[in-house]
Design a protein around this motif. Structure first.
Motif, PDB file in Angstrom:
ATOM      1  N   ALA A 199       0.748  -1.282   0.192  1.00  0.00           N
ATOM      2  CA  ALA A 199      -0.066   0.000   0.076  1.00  0.00           C
ATOM      3  C   ALA A 199       0.854   1.148   0.056  1.00  0.00           C
ATOM      4  CB  ALA A 199      -1.001   0.017   1.394  1.00  0.00           C
ATOM      5  N   ARG A 200       1.826   1.383   1.002  1.00  0.00           N
ATOM      6  CA  ARG A 200       2.693   2.501   1.111  1.00  0.00           C
ATOM      7  C   ARG A 200       3.346   2.846  -0.186  1.00  0.00           C
ATOM      8  NH1 ARG A 200       7.642   3.437   2.220  1.00  0.00           N
ATOM      9  NH2 ARG A 200       7.954   1.107   2.545  1.00  0.00           N
ATOM     10  N   GLU A 201       3.970   1.823  -0.940  1.00  0.00           N
ATOM     11  CA  GLU A 201       4.639   1.766  -2.193  1.00  0.00           C
ATOM     12  C   GLU A 201       4.050   2.188  -3.147  1.00  0.00           C
ATOM     13  OE1 GLU A 201       7.949  -1.552  -0.904  1.00  0.00           O
ATOM     14  OE2 GLU A 201       5.655  -2.051  -1.292  1.00  0.00           O
ATOM     15  N   LEU A 202       2.748   1.608  -3.233  1.00  0.00           N
ATOM     16  CA  LEU A 202       1.860   1.948  -4.425  1.00  0.00           C
ATOM     17  C   LEU A 202       1.196   3.415  -4.475  1.00  0.00           C
ATOM     18  CD1 LEU A 202       0.025   0.965  -6.777  1.00  0.00           C
ATOM     19  CD2 LEU A 202      -1.834   0.283  -5.129  1.00  0.00           C
ATOM     20  N   ASP A 203       0.977   3.649  -3.168  1.00  0.00           N
ATOM     21  CA  ASP A 203       0.675   5.126  -3.073  1.00  0.00           C
ATOM     22  C   ASP A 203       1.490   6.259  -3.468  1.00  0.00           C
ATOM     23  OD1 ASP A 203      -1.290   7.087  -1.184  1.00  0.00           O
ATOM     24  OD2 ASP A 203       0.459   7.520  -0.545  1.00  0.00           O
ATOM     25  N   TYR A 204       2.882   5.867  -3.153  1.00  0.00           N
ATOM     26  CA  TYR A 204       3.763   6.549  -3.767  1.00  0.00           C
ATOM     27  C   TYR A 204       3.888   6.832  -5.183  1.00  0.00           C
ATOM     28  CZ  TYR A 204       8.493   8.111  -5.034  1.00  0.00           C
ATOM     29  OH  TYR A 204       9.651   8.832  -5.736  1.00  0.00           O
ATOM     30  N   CYS A 205       3.992   5.639  -6.030  1.00  0.00           N
ATOM     31  CA  CYS A 205       4.082   5.503  -7.136  1.00  0.00           C
ATOM     32  C   CYS A 205       2.786   6.316  -8.010  1.00  0.00           C
ATOM     33  CB  CYS A 205       4.156   4.047  -7.682  1.00  0.00           C
ATOM     34  SG  CYS A 205       5.602   3.349  -7.354  1.00  0.00           S
ATOM     35  N   LEU A 206       1.426   5.936  -7.400  1.00  0.00           N
ATOM     36  CA  LEU A 206       0.522   6.704  -8.091  1.00  0.00           C
ATOM     37  C   LEU A 206       0.557   8.183  -7.995  1.00  0.00           C
ATOM     38  CD1 LEU A 206      -2.396   4.129  -6.834  1.00  0.00           C
ATOM     39  CD2 LEU A 206      -1.114   4.346  -9.096  1.00  0.00           C
ATOM     40  N   LYS A 207       1.030   8.842  -6.958  1.00  0.00           N
ATOM     41  CA  LYS A 207       1.005  10.090  -6.644  1.00  0.00           C
ATOM     42  C   LYS A 207       2.090  10.751  -7.430  1.00  0.00           C
ATOM     43  CE  LYS A 207      -1.176  10.315  -1.965  1.00  0.00           C
ATOM     44  NZ  LYS A 207      -0.795  10.399  -0.471  1.00  0.00           N
ATOM     45  N   LYS A 208       3.346   9.861  -7.564  1.00  0.00           N
ATOM     46  CA  LYS A 208       4.459  10.357  -8.196  1.00  0.00           C
ATOM     47  C   LYS A 208       4.335  10.603  -9.608  1.00  0.00           C
ATOM     48  CE  LYS A 208       8.751  11.743  -8.662  1.00  0.00           C
ATOM     49  NZ  LYS A 208       9.304  12.822  -8.033  1.00  0.00           N
ATOM     50  N   ALA A 209       3.565   9.809 -10.172  1.00  0.00           N
ATOM     51  CA  ALA A 209       3.440   9.610 -11.706  1.00  0.00           C
ATOM     52  C   ALA A 209       1.982  10.338 -12.012  1.00  0.00           C
ATOM     53  CB  ALA A 209       3.300   8.288 -12.356  1.00  0.00           C
ATOM     54  N   LYS A 210       1.137  10.866 -11.189  1.00  0.00           N
ATOM     55  CA  LYS A 210       0.161  11.450 -11.288  1.00  0.00           C
ATOM     56  C   LYS A 210      -1.085  10.799 -12.151  1.00  0.00           C
ATOM     57  CE  LYS A 210       1.555  16.309 -10.833  1.00  0.00           C
ATOM     58  NZ  LYS A 210       1.602  17.441 -11.216  1.00  0.00           N
ATOM     59  N   VAL A 211      -1.041   9.365 -11.678  1.00  0.00           N
ATOM     60  CA  VAL A 211      -1.934   8.458 -12.578  1.00  0.00           C
ATOM     61  C   VAL A 211      -3.465   8.544 -12.479  1.00  0.00           C
ATOM     62  CG1 VAL A 211      -2.371   5.865 -12.600  1.00  0.00           C
ATOM     63  CG2 VAL A 211      -0.298   6.460 -12.308  1.00  0.00           C
ATOM     64  N   LYS A 212      -3.932   8.345 -13.461  1.00  0.00           N
ATOM     65  CA  LYS A 212      -5.416   8.867 -13.619  1.00  0.00           C
ATOM     66  C   LYS A 212      -6.293   7.736 -13.842  1.00  0.00           C
ATOM     67  CE  LYS A 212      -5.444  13.447 -15.624  1.00  0.00           C
ATOM     68  NZ  LYS A 212      -6.084  14.458 -16.436  1.00  0.00           N
ATOM     69  N   ALA A 213      -5.748   6.489 -14.210  1.00  0.00           N
ATOM     70  CA  ALA A 213      -6.505   5.360 -14.442  1.00  0.00           C
ATOM     71  C   ALA A 213      -5.321   4.056 -14.213  1.00  0.00           C
ATOM     72  CB  ALA A 213      -7.198   5.082 -15.820  1.00  0.00           C
ATOM     73  N   VAL A 214      -5.644   3.010 -13.331  1.00  0.00           N
ATOM     74  CA  VAL A 214      -5.225   1.893 -13.039  1.00  0.00           C
ATOM     75  C   VAL A 214      -5.769   0.658 -13.662  1.00  0.00           C
ATOM     76  CG1 VAL A 214      -4.055   0.487 -11.385  1.00  0.00           C
ATOM     77  CG2 VAL A 214      -4.125   2.901 -10.850  1.00  0.00           C
ATOM     78  N   VAL A 215      -5.030  -0.266 -14.508  1.00  0.00           N
ATOM     79  CA  VAL A 215      -5.387  -1.497 -14.949  1.00  0.00           C
ATOM     80  C   VAL A 215      -4.526  -2.457 -14.047  1.00  0.00           C
ATOM     81  CG1 VAL A 215      -5.641  -3.093 -16.755  1.00  0.00           C
ATOM     82  CG2 VAL A 215      -5.983  -0.599 -17.140  1.00  0.00           C
ATOM     83  N   MET A 216      -5.471  -3.271 -13.346  1.00  0.00           N
ATOM     84  CA  MET A 216      -4.770  -4.418 -12.629  1.00  0.00           C
ATOM     85  C   MET A 216      -5.293  -5.397 -12.083  1.00  0.00           C
ATOM     86  SD  MET A 216      -5.950  -2.359  -8.995  1.00  0.00           S
ATOM     87  CE  MET A 216      -7.415  -2.831  -8.001  1.00  0.00           C
TER      88      MET A 216
END
Length: 601
Positions: A149-166
């Motif tokens: 969670a903590r690492e994912l939170d960092y990546c999504l914020k850092k790259a300003k991700v608008k949509a996630v496919v998972m």
């Protein structure tokens, strides 16, 4: 003696030459000339700089256009086989599905240049989404499937991700629950539209699952959003996507600190893929067993883009690395090439010694992602019964490959170098003051060319630390460049161990210890020493059936072959090494293991 003094000494012989008889004078003058030439040549300085142009020009096209070219030439060839999902696509059927993904993402309201995260193991939807995002003019963000969670939170914020496919789940990882923990608004979202306080940029979550999960769209929902007219219009969109524009964000797979977000363009992807496939001699009959994670540069460029260039087939044995599944896929799918990191090959060799499967079609292994010891190269070739082993060397910030084995390279070049400089790339080696050293001398490798990243996303300071105003990118690798274009990696500058004033690069010690008959794999770290500053600690994984090895045995094995200060003071046996999901050893965790054991003693 200086060159000037040596020349002066030679010139003083002239009166004696002139006083000699004619024939002798002629002979002496010729010898004198040869002596002067030899003296000058011996003291010439040849800076360690090369620009290897190659024979094939760079091309100016985007990833979507590259895919169209492949479909036109190899439409009926299989593009990808997912063994664990039992799915197959030819290049012709692939592009239709890719364009449905592209049209679906645009139908959600995403605009050209927006960022789409892909957070999943090696499943088909990863491959489709990466290519679909490229065809839509979006930027795919490759996210490590093992992140919490903590690492994912960092990546999504850092790259300003608008949509996630998972994915929904993988092994013990529940992607949906982790996403909910950082985006609590997800279950209450309507029609897959998210308004998150913690992740203000995130608007959509798409999950590859047959289940209905609150707040999320399924991957099938995404495929069904557009009609035929809309996804057929994706072809017309390609002319408006500049090859120089961003295509992908790769998070650096470092083993310490926050990863940086390297921005890679379509132009980088396409051209590095072409020159990789040329060196590897791929064609439409090539079938690649893909053990590496697709979220890593090895997966996206060395594998996906290189295969696309020549209409080669990718075979995904399993969602995550599994030696048994890899061997089975090689046999069942008649794979001719294997892709993997050194640690993956260690495990693959171990499993093949156990299973002894008939790997009749396999001809070549490609290894990269970390340095490979000469002994492991030999084991890969002999145990897997291959004709050749290729090495690739590069980094996230250079799209993928800087140096690579060439067809016809000698065994010495394969075992003791990282290959030859890639086409259209400049390389030089510098000292601590930034001055270029000579060929054969050690220093930091710098590269310049089409393959250097656009920069770290929204991090000008870090970008400028890595790429100078002159365009040279500092790799951080201690390196030796040869005049023939081949290179040798000494080690990472940050991993260098300083013991009593002696500089020691772990790779040299690791390569030597790996030649011990009882040792399967070795990693060496520096540990604190009050007297010498640092000491060497070797972590070893032993061959099957071997239960112990002592420091005295190691010392005796090294005696007369390694300098005394390079012989590890501490030896710790381990069953497994801590790794990143891309296969790199986390050496800082080994230091933690040493500290715990040392405190317990």
């Amino acid at each position: 003696m200086s060159v000037n003094k040596m020349l002066k000494r030679n010139l003083q012989l002239i009166p004696r030459i002139l006083g000699a008889n004619g024939l002798s004078s002629f002979v002496l003058i010729r010898r004198l000339s040869a002596s002067i030439t030899k003296t000058v040549e011996a003291h010439k300085f040849y800076p360690a700089y090369l620009h290897y142009v190659g024979k094939d020009p760079l091309v100016y096209r985007n990833v979507g256009q590259q895919l169209e070219k492949t479909v036109a030439e190899y439409g009926s060839t299989e593009a990808i086989v997912s063994c664990h999902e039992q799915k197959r696509y030819t290049f012709r059927s692939l592009i239709e599905e890719v364009d449905r993904v592209a049209a679906g993402l645009l139908k959600l309201g995403l605009k050209q240049g927006d960022h789409v995260g892909i957070w999943a193991p090696n499943n088909m939807h990863w491959y489709l989404t990466m290519l679909g995002a490229a065809r839509a003019g979006l930027v795919s963000v490759a996210i490590n499937s093992a992140l919490q969670a903590r690492e994912l939170d960092y990546c999504l914020k850092k790259a300003k991700v608008k949509a996630v496919v998972m994915s929904e789940t993988f092994k013990s990882q529940n992607f949906y629950e982790i996403m909910k923990s950082i985006c609590p608004e997800l279950p209450d979202s309507v029609d897959g539209r998210i308004n998150s306080v913690n992740l203000p940029h995130l608007k959509h979550v798409i999950i590859d699952t047959p289940n209905r999960l609150k707040g999320a769209l399924s991957f099938d929902d995404l495929l069904g959003l557009s009609n035929r007219t809309e996804y057929e219009a994706i072809t017309q969109l390609q002319r408006h996507i500049a090859p120089d524009s961003a295509c992908n964000i790769q998070f650096t797979s470092g083993t310490t600190g926050h990863p940086k977000a390297a921005v890679i363009s379509h132009y980088h992807f396409v051209n590095n893929g072409i020159h990789i496939s040329n060196r590897n001699q791929f064609d439409s009959n090539t079938r690649i067993c893909v053990q590496v994670p697709l979220f890593h540069a090895f997966g996206t460029v060395i594998t996906i883009m290189a295969a696309m260039d020549k209409g080669s087939t990718l075979v995904l044995p399993a969602a995550g690395f599994s030696p048994a599944d890899s061997l089975k896929a090689i046999v069942d799918e008649k794979c001719t090439v294997i892709h993997g990191t050194p640690t993956m090959y260690v495990d693959l060799i171990k499993k093949q010694r156990e299973l002894k499967l008939p790997l009749k079609t396999a001809k070549m292994a490609v290894t990269g992602g970390a340095p490979c010891s000469p002994q492991l190269f030999l084991d890969i070739k002999n145990v897997l019964g291959l004709e050749r082993v290729q090495t690739v060397f590069g980094m996230t910030e250079t799209t993928a490959i800087i140096f690579q084995t060439r067809p016809g390279d000698s065994m010495d070049q394969i075992l003791n170098t990282v290959g030859h400089l890639q086409d259209h790339v400049e390389a030089k080696v510098i000292d601590a003051e930034g001055k270029t050293v000579g060929f054969g001398e050690s220093g930091e490798l710098c590269v310049r060319g089409y393959l250097t990243m656009l920069g770290y996303y929204e991090d000008e300071e870090k970008t400028n630390e890595t790429i100078g105003r002159d365009g040279w990118l500092r790799t951080g690798d201690q390196f030796i460049l040869q005049a023939d274009g081949y290179g040798r990696i000494v080690g990472r500058l940050k991993e260098m161990i300083i013991r009593g004033g002696e500089n020691i690069f772990p790779k040299e010690v690791e390569d030597f210890l790996n030649s011990h008959p009882d040792i399967c794999e070795t990693h060496v770290v520096g540990v604190p020493c009050e007297r010498l500053g640092e000491e060497l600690c070797a972590f070893v994984r032993l061959q099957d059936g071997v239960t112990k090895i002592s420091r005295d045995e190691i010392k005796e094995f090294c005696k007369g072959k390694l300098a005394h200060f390079k012989i590890p003071r501490y030896v710790i046996r381990v069953d497994n090494f801590p790794k990143t999901a891309s296969g790199k050893i986390q050496k800082f965790k080994l230091v933690e293991v040493y500290e715990k054991e040392h405190q317990a003693q």
